[in-house]
Enzyme design. Structure first.
Site, mmCIF file in Angstrom:
data_model
loop_
_atom_site.group_PDB
_atom_site.id
_atom_site.type_symbol
_atom_site.label_atom_id
_atom_site.label_comp_id
_atom_site.label_asym_id
_atom_site.label_seq_id
_atom_site.Cartn_x
_atom_site.Cartn_y
_atom_site.Cartn_z
ATOM 1 C CG HIS A 6 -10.619 -0.973 0.077
ATOM 2 N ND1 HIS A 6 -10.679 -2.056 -0.774
ATOM 3 C CD2 HIS A 6 -10.853 -1.461 1.307
ATOM 4 C CE1 HIS A 6 -10.927 -3.153 -0.066
ATOM 5 N NE2 HIS A 6 -11.022 -2.822 1.197
ATOM 6 C CB CYS B 268 -11.562 -12.298 1.924
ATOM 7 S SG CYS B 268 -11.628 -10.525 2.099
#
Lengths: 380, 380
Positions: free
Chosen positions: A201, A324
């Site tokens: 991705h 993240c």
């Protein structure tokens, strides 16, 4: 409202041709690749073709490419797998202070198991010193893992040189190339890389699929066990559409690669140059040896999150450090490792481009960013 | 040529409505769920909704559902995660002789780490004896894992009873419900199940996505490490389309569930009754407490693989034992564990239905199967 996606290091929009390639595998060629009937064959062939495409891009053998579910999983198989197969408690594993959490948290786990985890520092621009790496390798070192390109500030390490040091010392070398793959030269024949992680991705492929290159002869301990898929290194019914999609994404990325890199580089530099003309802005990371799609700015006194929110309201998708850690109120460990004071490390913005980004979007960003900074400064 | 898919225990065709639900997340709502901007929000909400749908189907809390990449991974997190969090070498882990390789190979790994792996036998029909389970639990037992429904012969264990035994003894209970979920009652409030594995592609959802139910309070050791996704139990950028697709697949499966089970049961029984009228055919597994979509036949003297190939040529997708072992020349461990002689265990055929299967397809199968048997017998 205008919508500009400048958060391509977090994830990318899937290419329409990737989706097209995947479509037949959802509801037509949907068989289990292990099945012996007509629907199994098509799926098995599709996986073989994707593996071949990826091996060509890495200049390695198809049998050296293993499909996983993500870059995080690839990193974990490499680190845990090599540590458990080749090492024992007390043995040294070397990595750097600016790795993704998939590496650093895994290193913490290995430390818990008794491994001697050695973390290399980086300089102000985010580079590892090869001599420091060389000095840190002792006779009990089994593995070195250094990321190819950093996800926050875009510093691209001298991977061939670092890998050569490890090869000479007889130590396994892994690189997390989740950000670097397709954007820098990674040639498994020419470079002494033993393991390399990629994630679909990040280059307009699907989410939920990644791969790990493992040099022939290197035998890793798997993370999980089951049917014999992926040479027993990573069992489970194969994610056929994901594998096909990632293969197509690699093919497309490699096709126009040099031209894409050139174009992204010029947009990146246009943004950096424009931002440097604004008051109170600094660049994090290097000007040279920097990922073609990465801009990372610092503006002491203003909250990076506030900037991201304000830009989002103007249709601009950006981030502070990395996705993240987006929710985190802690400064990015990458920035503090580079010597940026913690209080300044929260006053940052990451702009990450893709091959679909345009100069016009860059100008829209510069205008909006300048307005947002002005507004936030006046609002105080 | 006519095409009939009777290999739904290997994998299923994705429902068109599942694909429809996934589509916006490939190229529109493609953000990283951790991102703070407008594209992150949509992805995060979609994940929340899918988690809620799955928790409703299991009658548990959304926070008790963790997304993984597969049933195999879910099984591994449950077994390795519980063993490493609650046990130490020498402690006992109990499972059965007819589990999927995701459980048995993981148990082998835990044995290698020093755990005392106790394998329960099954009877001729593929059932575990609850009293035998009770007797095998000693004071060092940390975990019991018994599959809800068998993937080869369809025997459905008395999960509530087995779970209750473990609950009373204070031992964790995991069930691999990869085949059973949506086809049998699995209620986390009513049953003493601590962990339960499911896999999206077994009920018309996508490949490459699974989930693990973990009862609140049970703290497993993760298999891999990284960003904090899925409560740190299973980090990596979320497979948003996969998660959305599995959620939709669960919603659809639960909607028409009772009617679907009734219809599959009658087709299953039609096939079993038809096959039993042919010469030299026996049924493997039970008639009662059998998965609504499973038929497993035995025909000594004829190769199961030859039957699968011949049926495939007639447009019928079936398998011998399970897809994961399809290439194997070894008899299925499930069948030998049930006391079927090894030479007969290769003379078998699995027919597995879905909610899209029809009575007409069943008749086509019976005709074709009868022809194939005749041909193979005469060809000898």
């Amino acid at each position: 409202m205008r919508s500009v996606y400048f958060d391509n290091s977090a994830t990318t929009m899937m290419d329409s041709r990737v989706l097209e390639a995947m479509m037949p595998f959802f509801r037509e060629q949907y068989g289990n690749p292990s099945s012996l009937h007509f629907l199994g064959d098509g799926a098995a062939i599709a996986i073989r073709d994707s593996r071949r495409t990826i091996s060509k891009a890495l200049n390695c053998l198809p049998t050296e490419v293993y499909f996983t579910s993500s870059g995080t999983e690839s990193d974990n198989i490499a680190l845990q797998g090599a540590a458990l197969a080749y090492g024992k408690p007390g043995d040294r594993i070397i990595t750097t202070s600016i790795e993704h959490s998939a590496i650093l948290a895994t290193a913490d786990r290995l430390r818990e198991l008794g491994f001697d985890i050695h973390i290399l520092p980086v300089d102000r621009e985010g580079f590892v010193d090869p001599e420091e790496l060389e000095r840190s390798i002792n006779h009990r070192t089994v593995l070195v893992s250094v990321m190819a390109a950093n996800n926050v500030v875009g510093s691209m390490q001298d991977v061939p040189y670092l890998a050569a040091i490890c090869q000479e010392k007889g130590v396994l070398f892994h690189t997390d190339a989740v950000q670097g793959f397709t954007k820098m030269d990674l040639d498994m024949q020419k470079m002494g890389i033993d393991m390399l992680s990629i994630s679909g991705h990040k280059f307009h492929g699907p989410k939920g699929i990644g791969a790990l290159y493992v040099r022939n002869g290197v035998k890793l301990k798997p993370l999980f066990y089951g049917g014999g898929q992926e040479g027993n290194l990573r069992p489970a019914t194969e994610n056929v559409p994901g594998i096909v999609g990632m293969g197509k994404a690699v093919e497309l990325a490699m096709e126009g690669r040099e031209e894409d890199i050139r174009r992204m580089t010029s947009i990146r530099d246009h943004i950096i140059d424009g931002a440097m003309q604004m008051d109170g802005i600094a660049l994090n990371g290097p000007r040279e040896r920097r990922l073609c799609n990465n801009v990372h700015l610092r503006f002491p006194g203003i909250s990076g999150k506030d900037v991201v929110f304000a830009l989002s309201d103007m249709g601009l998708a950006t981030s502070t450090a990395s996705a993240c850690t987006a929710e985190s109120v802690e400064p990015s460990h990458v920035l503090t490792a580079m010597g940026i004071p913690p209080e300044e490390a929260l006053s940052v913005l990451r702009v990450s481009l893709s091959r679909f980004s345009t100069m016009d979007e860059a100008d829209y960003f510069l205008d909006s960013f300048s307005q947002v900074l002005k507004g936030l400064r006046e609002g105080k």
